[in-house]
Enzyme design. Structure first.
Site, PDB file in Angstrom:
ATOM      1  N   GLY A 124       0.813  -1.208   0.000  1.00 24.63           N
ATOM      2  CA  GLY A 124       0.000   0.000   0.000  1.00 24.63           C
ATOM      3  C   GLY A 124       0.847   1.260   0.000  1.00 24.63           C
ATOM      4  O   GLY A 124       2.007   1.250   0.418  1.00 24.63           O
ATOM      5  N   LYS A 129       5.796   0.436   7.765  1.00 27.22           N
ATOM      6  CA  LYS A 129       5.390   1.701   7.168  1.00 27.22           C
ATOM      7  C   LYS A 129       6.615   2.613   7.092  1.00 27.22           C
ATOM      8  O   LYS A 129       7.102   3.104   8.104  1.00 27.22           O
ATOM      9  CB  LYS A 129       4.288   2.356   7.999  1.00 27.22           C
ATOM     10  CG  LYS A 129       3.780   3.678   7.433  1.00 27.22           C
ATOM     11  CD  LYS A 129       2.632   4.206   8.278  1.00 27.22           C
ATOM     12  CE  LYS A 129       2.074   5.524   7.732  1.00 27.22           C
ATOM     13  NZ  LYS A 129       0.964   6.026   8.538  1.00 27.22           N
ATOM     14  N   GLY A 162       3.987   7.958   2.763  1.00 23.36           N
ATOM     15  CA  GLY A 162       4.949   6.896   2.571  1.00 23.36           C
ATOM     16  C   GLY A 162       4.331   5.622   2.048  1.00 23.36           C
ATOM     17  O   GLY A 162       3.211   5.625   1.529  1.00 23.36           O
ATOM     18  N   SER A 163       5.070   4.529   2.192  1.00 22.16           N
ATOM     19  CA  SER A 163       4.654   3.243   1.646  1.00 22.16           C
ATOM     20  C   SER A 163       4.688   2.186   2.742  1.00 22.16           C
ATOM     21  O   SER A 163       5.431   2.294   3.721  1.00 22.16           O
ATOM     22  CB  SER A 163       5.585   2.821   0.500  1.00 22.16           C
ATOM     23  OG  SER A 163       5.630   3.821  -0.499  1.00 22.16           O
ATOM     24  N   SER A 204      -0.296   8.965   1.891  1.00 19.75           N
ATOM     25  CA  SER A 204       0.140  10.337   1.627  1.00 19.75           C
ATOM     26  C   SER A 204       1.510  10.634   2.188  1.00 19.75           C
ATOM     27  O   SER A 204       2.169  11.590   1.784  1.00 19.75           O
ATOM     28  CB  SER A 204      -0.888  11.318   2.214  1.00 19.75           C
ATOM     29  OG  SER A 204      -1.052  11.076   3.597  1.00 19.75           O
ATOM     30  N   ASP A 246      -8.886  10.919  10.205  1.00 18.44           N
ATOM     31  CA  ASP A 246      -8.868  10.358   8.849  1.00 18.44           C
ATOM     32  C   ASP A 246      -9.468   8.960   8.823  1.00 18.44           C
ATOM     33  O   ASP A 246      -8.869   8.012   8.306  1.00 18.44           O
ATOM     34  CB  ASP A 246      -7.430  10.324   8.320  1.00 18.44           C
ATOM     35  CG  ASP A 246      -7.387  10.152   6.788  1.00 18.44           C
ATOM     36  OD1 ASP A 246      -8.412  10.403   6.137  1.00 18.44           O
ATOM     37  OD2 ASP A 246      -6.320   9.773   6.269  1.00 18.44           O
TER      38      ASP A 246
END
Length: 985
Positions: free
Chosen positions: A680, A703, A685-686, A683, A808
């Site tokens: 995944g 992460k 990072g990965s 906004s 969020d």
């Protein structure tokens, strides 16, 4: 049409049953007028006028020959096993009484039955009749009783019934009827009983019904009726005895005039209604009142004036039941509650906002069989009143702040079958007197501060459910061989020590054993393999050692097994539950090996390898280790001098020191952050899947923050700060954090989480290649997920020392583990409340205006106007997510354009067109229910309505109008409870 002879009369019922002896007198040697159940006319001796074969266990189909008994005036075939269609009975012109109740008759109600023009009583209840109620029933001009309840009848209630002015009883409950209640029923001026509950009726209750002054029972529960009750209902219905309107969507105030209906014996307005305001003191005028059910509304009592109803009800000396749980009652419970009827046997005040001491006067109710005070904030001791309920069968005081010792006197309540004392502040030992409760089936003492050993005599053979979890119990588990009938054992999250008694294996009825999160040690008893009924076994987070008993692989019903985080070693079995890797958890046992390939365990060494290893230990291990130690020391000395300021950082969370990991560890775990391990992007990072090799083999999600993006460093710190001091079963478990440099000397920041095997909720709601069967969620799963996330939000909003706003909430931030438990993640833009408690107002606790970076479609509307962050914003997002779970549509779906939002979409179709908003999976599930079990389909619809109602309550335009997450979580747990009961889980 001539009267039938005895042979044809015999053929009118099942001769097979006669031969079995059900009607032994039916033979030619006795005149048929003397046969059992047969009555002949006095004026026409050869004419059968009545046939009563009720309760004779007759089966097969009802013979059409019955339609030839032309002078038959009464036919009773009720309480048998007849199946098939209702035969043609249209030639029975003299019949007045027809009772086919409680058989297994199918098909439609035949129109020909309306040719029986003299019919006065028509009883077809308790069958499997389908189709619509024939409009021609209105031709039965002499009809007084119409009983069609407990079938599968559908369609609307025929308005033509209003023409049958002779009708006294109209009982149509427990069918699939829909539409509104016809106004024409208000013309039935002789009607005494109107029972339409358990259908799908909608709209308002017709005002004309309240003009039927002869009504004695108005029963309309479990429908979708809405609107207020007439203010003069008690004046309009002076003969009313029973008023049952529960489980609808009615609202407004409870009319004061109800106190004028002097014949009232029972009032039931509970469940899913929205009655508000005060409980009228006028109810105290109802001297015949026995039952009052007002739970699950929004009724208030917060001062002496609004508590006056309690003093007034003291005049109702016949009162037996008072249920007020799930309302907005608050403050100290008045001492005058003890003045209620001495006949009171059922009192519930749970799920309110009551606090302070429980008045000792409550001990006056010596006939009480059930007392429910759960989920309030009561404090103090309970020994002043709890031992006085000598007839008590159920005591529910969990989730309060009661303290002190559990009274020894509870052991004197010999009729007690359910005892719930969980989530309080009880301390001290568990009283041995609990062993005297020979009738107890459920015992829950979890979440207290209890200490000492479990008394040897506590768990008697009759106990079938026992939960002592999440206390601070210390000492060893005592002998448990007496638990021959134990069904459920939960001793988790305590401080129990010692070994599991082998005698536990003699408890053959055990289905669930949870002893996780203790300090237990020793080996796992082989005798556990004797628990043939076992479906779940959780021994995780203890100090067990030794091998896994192979006997556990022989348990055919075992579907959940958790032995993680112990010190087990040796080979993992490969049969039984061990074949299903999603059903077992063995992580945290570094010395285990073997097992099925999907477990990815290291292979077990054979005997030869182990001997060789011992022989060359010093030559192959010791010398290289010494070299590595020397080399590592030199490297460490160089690095510590040159790059002290950029050293590796490992953070500590929740007061526990988590393992340190380096950049090299994470690179190795993710195969150098290869694209194939990417699961995944966000906004900031990965996220990569990886497998850490130290300190133990564990699958993780890493992460990695993109530090080149503005605000990423702040996002990393926000998430660390948010997760540092919080822990909840529905938050994504964080293992550690890493802030260091990579192999090129660049800053590197990452968070390491436990890997979630079932990805995010978003991938289930919107899978690639939509319609993939593997990604279908049924209603039960969606309800569980919604409840899990509500619990997580309730925790961060209301139960943390420093409450947190997530900011969020969306499906991609809701992750699902291997058993589909939901976990809330991604706290990258979370915010803490800055104000003190004294500055907080209601549920909107601001943090100051910030540049919000939530996700379009889920952001609360007030944020667009620059409002401060508040918990109400998260509530709004939760409501949108809940709608997305039901509709299968994102809030940004192309459907929602030209001013239409997902909220408007749900609101417009609520409640009458609720099925129109569902996604394809839920529609399919509903249709399967309707085909298999129409009653279950009706419950399915009720659960949907309740869920949409929660979602709409969360997404009100004004923040102050929204419910908070504690209220939302409570409502979802109530829905789960009814779902569980409905599914017989």
């Amino acid at each position: 049409m001539t009267q039938t002879s005895s042979p044809s009369l015999i053929s009118s019922v099942q001769s097979g049953m006669i031969q079995k002896g059900a009607l032994s007198s039916w033979n030619s040697s006795i005149h048929f007028c003397r046969w059992e159940g047969v009555a002949c006319s006095r004026t026409r001796p050869e004419s059968v006028v009545a046939l009563n074969l009720s309760g004779q266990a007759l089966d097969g189909e009802i013979s059409p020959s019955l339609g030839n008994i032309s002078h038959l005036a009464s036919l009773d075939l009720s309480a048998n096993r007849f199946s098939g269609l209702i035969p043609p009975l249209g030639y029975l012109h003299e019949i007045k009484f027809l009772d086919l109740n409680y058989n297994s008759l199918q098909g439609n109600i035949p129109d020909t039955i309306t040719n029986c023009s003299n019919l006065r009583e028509l009883y077809l209840a308790g069958n499997m009749l389908a189709g619509e109620i024939p409009r021609k029933v209105a031709l039965l001009s002499n009809l007084r009783d119409l009983w069609l309840h407990s079938n599968n009848l559908s369609g609307a209630i025929p308005p033509e019934l209003g023409n049958l002015t002779t009708l006294k009883q109209v009982i149509l409950q427990a069918n699939q009827l829909h539409g509104s209640i016809p106004e024409e029923l208000g013309k039935l001026s002789n009607m005494s009983y109107l029972m339409l509950g358990g259908n799908r009726l909608s709209g308002r209750i017709p005002e004309a019904l309240f003009n039927v002054s002869s009504l004695q029972q108005l029963s309309l529960p479990v429908n979708m009726l809405h609107g207020p009750l007439p203010s003069k209902i008690g004046d309009l219905l002076p003969n009313l005895r029973f008023l049952f309107l529960g489980a609808n969507m009615l609202g407004g105030h409870i009319p004061e005039s109800l106190g004028n209906a002097s014949e009232l014996q029972a009032i039931d307005l509970k469940y899913n209604n929205g009655f508000s305001g005060k409980i009228p003191p006028s109810l105290g005028k109802l001297r015949k009142l026995r039952k009052v059910g007002l739970d699950g509304n929004n009724l208030e009592a917060k001062d002496s004036q609004s508590w006056e109803f309690l003093d007034a009800l003291a005049n109702c000396t016949l009162l037996e039941t008072l249920t007020l749980d799930g309302n907005l009652l608050q403050g100290v419970l008045p001492y005058s509650i003890g003045n209620l009827s001495s006949d009171l046997d059922y009192l519930t005040l749970g799920f309110n906002m009551l606090y302070g001491l429980v008045p000792s006067s409550i001990g006056n109710f010596h006939k009480l069989t059930k007392l429910n005070l759960q989920h309030n904030s009561f404090t103090g001791l309970v020994d002043g009143w709890i031992g006085k309920f000598v007839h008590l069968e159920g005591l529910y005081v969990q989730a309060n702040n009661f303290s002190g010792h559990i009274p020894y006197s509870i052991g004197n309540l010999s009729k007690l079958s359910e005892l719930y004392l969980a989530v309080n502040q009880f301390y001290g030992p568990i009283p041995s007197s609990l062993g005297n409760l020979s009738q107890v089936t459920s015992l829950d003492l979890s979440y207290n501060n209890l200490q000492g050993n479990i008394p040897n005599n506590l768990i008697a053979p009759t106990i079938v459910q026992c939960s002592l979890s999440n206390n601070n119990l210390e000492g060893q588990i005592p002998y448990v061989g007496n638990l021959q009938h134990l069904n459920y054992l939960d001793l988790s999250s305590n401080k129990l020590t010692g070994e599991i008694p082998p005698s536990l294996g003699t408890c053959q009825q055990l289905q669930s054993v949870q002893i996780d999160s203790n300090l237990l040690s020793g080996s796992i008893p082989v005798s556990l393999g004797d628990l043939i009924s076992l479906t779940m076994l959780n021994l995780s987070y203890n100090n067990f050692s030794g091998s896994i008993p192979i006997a556990l692989s022989k348990l055919q019903l075992l579907t959940q097994l958790d032995m993680s985080h112990n010190h087990l070693d040796g080979e993992v079995p490969t049969d039984g539950v061990f074949k299903n890797t999603t059903a077992i958890s063995l992580e945290g046992n570094s010395q285990l090996c073997g097992g099925v390939l999907e477990l990815h365990m290291p292979p077990c060494p054979d005997v030869t390898q182990r001997r060789t290893g011992r022989r060359h230990y010093f030559g192959r291990i010791l010398i290289p280790v010494l070299g590595i130690v020397i080399l590592t020391s030199l490297i460490y000395f160089i690095i510590s001098r040159n790059k002290v300021s950029r050293a590796h950082l490992s953070l500590s969370f929740s007061g526990e020191q988590f393992p340190k990991v380096s950049y090299k560890d994470l690179a190795q775990a993710t195969e150098n952050f290869t694209e194939s391990n990417l699961i995944g992007r966000g906004s900031h990072g990965s996220v990569y899947k990886g497998r850490l090799t130290t300190p133990e083999h564990v699958v993780v999600a890493v992460k990695v923050f993109d530090l080149s993006m503005e605000g990423t460093d702040r996002s990393f710190m926000s998430e660390c700060q948010a997760l540092r001091n919080i822990r909840h079963r529905n938050l994504v478990p964080i293992l550690t954090a890493c802030s260091t440099i990579d192999n090129r000397g660049n800053d590197f920041k990452a968070l390491v989480y436990r890997f979630m095997a079932n990805a995010s909720l978003d991938t289930w709601l919107h899978p690639p290649g939509y319609g993939n069967a593997a990604n279908k969620l049924d209603l039960s799963q969606r309800l569980e997920i919604a409840s899990d996330i509500a619990d997580a939000l309730q925790y961060i909003h209301h139960d943390c020392e420093s409450p947190i706003i997530h900011c969020d909430l969306k499906p991609s931030n809701i992750l699902l583990d291997d058993d589909m438990t939901a976990h809330l993640g991604d706290f990258g833009i979370a915010r803490f409340y800055l104000e003190t408690k004294s500055q907080r107002t209601g549920d909107s606790r601001s943090t100051g205006t910030i540049n919000l970076k939530g996700t379009i479609g889920y952001i609360a509307p007030e944020y667009a106007g620059g409002s401060c962050l508040s918990t109400s914003g998260d509530v709004y997002s939760f409501g949108v997510v809940l709608m997305e779970m039901l509709t299968g549509k994102r809030p940004t779906d192309p459907l929602f354009c030209n001013g239409l939002s997902i909220i408007d979409f749900c609101k417009t179709n609520f409640p009458d067109q609720i099925l129109d908003i569902l996604d394809a999976c839920l529609i399919e599930e509903y249709q399967d229910c309707a085909r298999a079990n129409p009653e279950k389909a009706n419950r399915f619809r009720q659960w949907l309505l309740a869920l949409v109602k929660v979602a709409l309550s969360c997404t009100c335009q004004a923040p102050g109008d929204r419910i908070n997450m504690r209220e939302a979580a409570t409502e979802l747990h109530e829905i789960k409870l009814t779902h569980c009961i409905g599914d017989e889980c």
